[in-house]
Design an enzyme around this catalytic site. Structure first.
Site, short mmCIF file in Angstrom:
data_model
loop_
_atom_site.label_atom_id
_atom_site.label_comp_id
_atom_site.label_asym_id
_atom_site.label_seq_id
_atom_site.Cartn_x
_atom_site.Cartn_y
_atom_site.Cartn_z
N ASP A 37 -0.40 55.84 40.32
CA ASP A 37 -1.30 54.90 41.13
C ASP A 37 -1.21 55.26 42.79
O ASP A 37 -0.34 56.12 43.06
CB ASP A 37 -0.59 53.56 41.17
N LYS A 59 -7.58 54.81 43.47
CA LYS A 59 -8.81 55.07 44.25
C LYS A 59 -8.97 56.27 44.70
O LYS A 59 -8.00 56.80 45.54
CB LYS A 59 -8.79 53.88 45.57
N MET A 175 -2.35 41.86 48.68
CA MET A 175 -3.60 42.48 48.42
C MET A 175 -4.62 41.82 49.72
O MET A 175 -5.46 41.22 49.50
CB MET A 175 -3.98 42.18 47.23
N1 SAH Z 1 2.68 45.93 42.05
C1 SAH Z 1 3.18 46.02 43.30
C2 SAH Z 1 1.91 45.21 43.91
C3 SAH Z 1 0.43 45.86 43.56
S1 SAH Z 1 -0.90 44.95 44.35
C4 SAH Z 1 4.30 45.63 43.95
O1 SAH Z 1 5.07 44.88 43.10
O2 SAH Z 1 4.66 45.54 44.89
C5 SAH Z 1 -0.96 45.77 45.86
C6 SAH Z 1 -0.41 45.02 47.19
O3 SAH Z 1 0.79 45.15 47.20
C7 SAH Z 1 -1.13 45.60 48.39
O4 SAH Z 1 -2.25 45.17 48.74
C8 SAH Z 1 0.00 45.13 49.27
O5 SAH Z 1 -0.03 43.58 49.57
C9 SAH Z 1 1.28 45.05 48.48
N2 SAH Z 1 1.96 46.26 48.93
C10 SAH Z 1 2.27 47.46 48.05
N3 SAH Z 1 3.04 48.23 48.79
C11 SAH Z 1 3.26 47.63 49.78
C12 SAH Z 1 4.01 48.20 51.06
N4 SAH Z 1 4.73 49.40 51.20
N5 SAH Z 1 4.04 47.36 52.08
C13 SAH Z 1 3.37 46.36 52.18
N6 SAH Z 1 2.82 45.82 51.26
C14 SAH Z 1 2.45 46.48 49.96
#
Ligand code: SAH
Length: 257
Positions: A37, A59, A175
């Site tokens: 991803d 994306k 998100m």
């Molecule tokens: N499965 C992932 C979440 C996927 S949804 C998890 O458990 O973290 C994607 C969202 O995750 C982003 O829009 C953001 O809100 C958050 N996210 C993912 N990586 C991040 C990071 N390094 N710092 C802050 N937010 C993050």
């Protein structure tokens, strides 16, 4: 016909590649195919054998994404061809990672799979910002919520906002900081004190990590004043945010109230 392979649905961790689990890393080392991803750190691909096929399904710059059904099919096809497949997802695969849909599809075809949990951004980004999501004095309950709640049926949404505003001490919204205006408005309308501390943490656990803090009342303005805070970001709401003043430790260039 070759024997059916196996699919590992692996959490890559929140950003820093060292935050993958040992098990996740071992899966990568055995992979014939890695389907990854946008938010899985590409540095992790180096742990896959050189022969492994690497397939990006996040994306593209033109906003085109591989559809979920296509991903499900790809995982199944590769495994049915006898390959060891690693589906590498940012954070934890079960937290807004659509792992349920992928696992359901695999189960339907009798394809063996394992889910390898990961460190989720909603806990890790705050931790790196000096904010534990629970604390004996400041928060004994914690929720992870998608910032897209408004897409639900209005009656259900009201119930949820009330619960989040009145019943949960710490809430991590995933998100989209684009939803911040809606989130703060809903929380205040449903009874949350406008003085409640908020942190917006971008690029958590990576060298670029940056945080802005404020209250429900002023966080929108504070974010507008700090355009360097971009997605991916976690919006964390709750009294635990205060702890950052005492125990922040990671960020070099911080933005403060
Ligand atoms: N499965 C992932 C979440 C996927 S949804 C998890 O458990 O973290 C994607 C969202 O995750 C982003 O829009 C953001 O809100 C958050 N996210 C993912 N990586 C991040 C990071 N390094 N710092 C802050 N937010 C993050």
């Amino acid at each position: 016909m070759s024997q059916t392979g196996k699919v590992y649905l692996v959490g890559a961790g929140p950003g820093d590649p060292k935050l993958i689990t040992v098990k996740g890393m071992e899966c990568l080392q055995q992979a014939d195919v890695v389907v990854y991803d946008r938010l899985a750190n590409p540095a992790l691909l180096e742990y896959a054998p050189t022969h492994a096929e690497r397939i990006y399904c996040g994306k593209y710059p033109d906003n085109h994404t591989m559809r979920q059904e296509a991903i499900n099919q790809l995982l199944a096809e590769k495994a049915l061809g006898g390959l060891t497949v690693v589906r590498l997802k940012g954070g934890d695969p079960s937290v807004f990672g659509r792992v349920g849909e992928e696992a359901e599809h695999l189960a339907q075809f009798g394809i063996p799979f394992e889910i390898v949990p990961g460190v989720t951004a909603g806990i890790a980004a705050p931790a790196y910002a000096g904010i534990p999501v629970t604390h004996r004095e400041y928060g004994s309950s914690f929720a992870v919520v998608t910032g897209h709640l408004r897409e639900e049926k209005p009656e259900q949404a009201v119930e949820k906002w009330r619960a989040l505003a009145q019943g949960i001490d710490t809430v991590a919204f995933y998100m989209g900081i684009g939803n911040l205006p809606m989130i703060r408005k809903q929380l205040i309308e449903h009874g949350k004190d406008p003085k409640t501390p908020v942190a917006v943490i971008a690029w958590g656990t990576l060298p670029e990590q940056a945080t802005v803090t404020g209250t429900l009342a002023d966080i929108e303005q504070r974010l507008a004043d700090n355009p360097q805070i971009t997605n991916p970001a976690i919006i964390l709401v709750g009294e635990v945010v205060q702890l950052r003043e005492k125990i922040r430790w990671f960020e070099a260039a911080q933005v403060e109230v």
